[in-house]
Design a protein around this motif. Structure first.
Motif, short mmCIF file in Angstrom:
data_model
loop_
_atom_site.label_atom_id
_atom_site.label_comp_id
_atom_site.label_asym_id
_atom_site.label_seq_id
_atom_site.Cartn_x
_atom_site.Cartn_y
_atom_site.Cartn_z
N ALA A 241 0.69 -1.11 0.15
CA ALA A 241 0.04 -0.18 0.10
C ALA A 241 0.86 1.44 -0.02
N ILE A 242 2.05 1.38 0.83
CA ILE A 242 2.79 2.43 0.80
C ILE A 242 3.35 2.57 -0.56
N ALA A 243 3.90 1.37 -1.25
CA ALA A 243 4.32 1.67 -2.50
C ALA A 243 3.57 2.25 -3.56
N LEU A 244 2.49 1.82 -3.52
CA LEU A 244 1.33 1.94 -4.53
C LEU A 244 0.87 3.40 -4.15
N TYR B 79 1.31 6.25 -7.09
CA TYR B 79 0.32 7.01 -7.88
C TYR B 79 -0.42 8.31 -7.13
N GLY B 80 0.62 8.71 -6.11
CA GLY B 80 0.35 9.86 -5.36
C GLY B 80 -0.34 11.15 -6.19
N ASP B 81 0.21 11.12 -7.42
CA ASP B 81 -0.10 12.59 -8.11
C ASP B 81 -1.52 12.22 -8.92
N ARG B 82 -2.09 11.03 -8.72
CA ARG B 82 -3.27 10.99 -9.69
C ARG B 82 -4.51 10.60 -8.58
N ILE B 83 -4.18 10.25 -7.18
CA ILE B 83 -5.22 9.90 -6.29
C ILE B 83 -4.69 9.97 -4.73
N LEU C 202 -4.57 8.35 -1.81
CA LEU C 202 -4.63 6.86 -1.11
C LEU C 202 -4.60 7.03 0.23
N LEU C 203 -5.24 6.57 0.93
CA LEU C 203 -5.37 6.44 2.65
C LEU C 203 -5.09 5.16 2.95
N ILE C 204 -4.15 4.74 3.91
CA ILE C 204 -3.75 3.46 4.27
C ILE C 204 -4.48 3.19 5.74
N GLY C 205 -5.22 2.19 5.64
CA GLY C 205 -5.64 1.92 6.96
C GLY C 205 -6.05 0.63 7.17
#
Ligand SMILES: [Zn+2]
Ligand SMILES: [Zn+2]
Length: 289
Positions: A74-77, A81-85, A87-90
């Protein structure tokens, strides 16, 4: 416009009853125009008797390993993709093992760099409430009938909210999963539900408006209209959760959740940002692009 879900993102890569890879889930969320997407994989279980069906081969050690691999992926994704969405990891909690779950869940949270937690209950005294109608009926009979089951459920939910103070409070009426459409809780259960909502409000939590029942033929979104009306009157916030278990269920049914919120009188929906926390979005600004 914002489009988001904070309960879901289970994938077959890390969950035996889900499908696809986590990357496929994230890519699907991006393709559907989600601005924020929360990943909340199930907490591992720590006793053999608490394994979900299908996890026997993995065992508890395999589950713990899969959970750590989930966090790393999840951290790698998120970086990829951080510039497109956003993502919050829980992760999604259990009230397992019985009695010691508060410490167990807090430890999972502290040992990992999670943005948030979905506080969920799927059992009463170590017995699943969402696996099969027959098992839930047996539990109901053993506890002494429907009212006893519902009181035990709302008490367990309240204890979970008070102990864990989750950002998102998962499917608060999961206990009615196998009840017929239009099912209504009795007056004592509704009082217990009100106590739960008071705890959610007091701990700053937000309700998961979860569309999985709509998708799977189990009636209205969680919480059902009577509870959603009560939450709205009490000023308890709601967010959206698709409870996706693979790329093909990402976002499916969220419009029903949004419609339920509007019917209950909600004028805004809560959206979680890793940096800014909960943000209030006017309901007309929440839409699939
Ligand atoms: Zn699941
Ligand atoms: Zn759940």
């Amino acid at each position: 416009m914002s489009w988001f879900s904070f309960h879901g993102g289970h994938s077959g890569q890390f969950c035996a009853h889900a499908k696809g890879t986590l990357r496929e889930v994230v890519e699907r969320a991006i393709a559907l125009g989600f601005t924020h997407y929360g990943l909340s994989e199930h907490a591992p279980r720590f006793r053999d008797v608490d394994l979900y069906p299908g996890e026997e081969a993995l065992g508890t050690t395999g589950l713990e390993r899969a959970f750590q691999a989930y966090v790393a992926e999840a951290i790698a994704l998120r970086s990829e993709y951080g510039d497109r969405i956003e993502l919050l990891i829980g992760f999604e909690t259990e009230t397992l093992p019985p009695v010691i779950w508060p410490d167990t869940m807090r430890r999972l949270r502290e040992e990992n760099p999670f943005d948030y937690m979905v506080g969920s209950v799927h059992d009463i005294d170590g017995r699943w409430v969402d696996f099969s109608r027959a098992e839930t009926e047996r539990l109901k009979a053993d506890l002494g009938g429907p009212e006893a089951l519902h009181l035990a459920w709302f008490q367990q939910m309240t204890a979970m909210v008070e102990a864990l103070r989750p950002e998102v409070v998962g499917h608060i009426d999961l206990i009615r999963k196998f009840e017929p459409r239009g099912f209504a809780f009795g007056p004592r259960a509704l009082l217990a539900a009100e106590r739960l909502l008071e705890a959610v409000r007091a701990t700053g939590g937000v309700l998961d408006l979860n569309c999985a029942p709509v998708r799977n033929g189990y009636g209205a979104a969680y919480p059902q209209p009577a509870l959603l009306d009560m939450a709205e009157r009490m000023g308890v916030g709601v967010t959206l959760g698709d409870d996706s278990h693979g790329p093909e269920t990402v976002g499916v049914g969220l419009e029903a959740s949004l419609a339920a919120a509007a019917t209950a009188g909600y004028r805004s929906i809560q959206c979680l940002s890793a940096k800014r926390g909960w943000e209030t979005v006017p309901i007309e600004r929440v839409s699939r692009p």
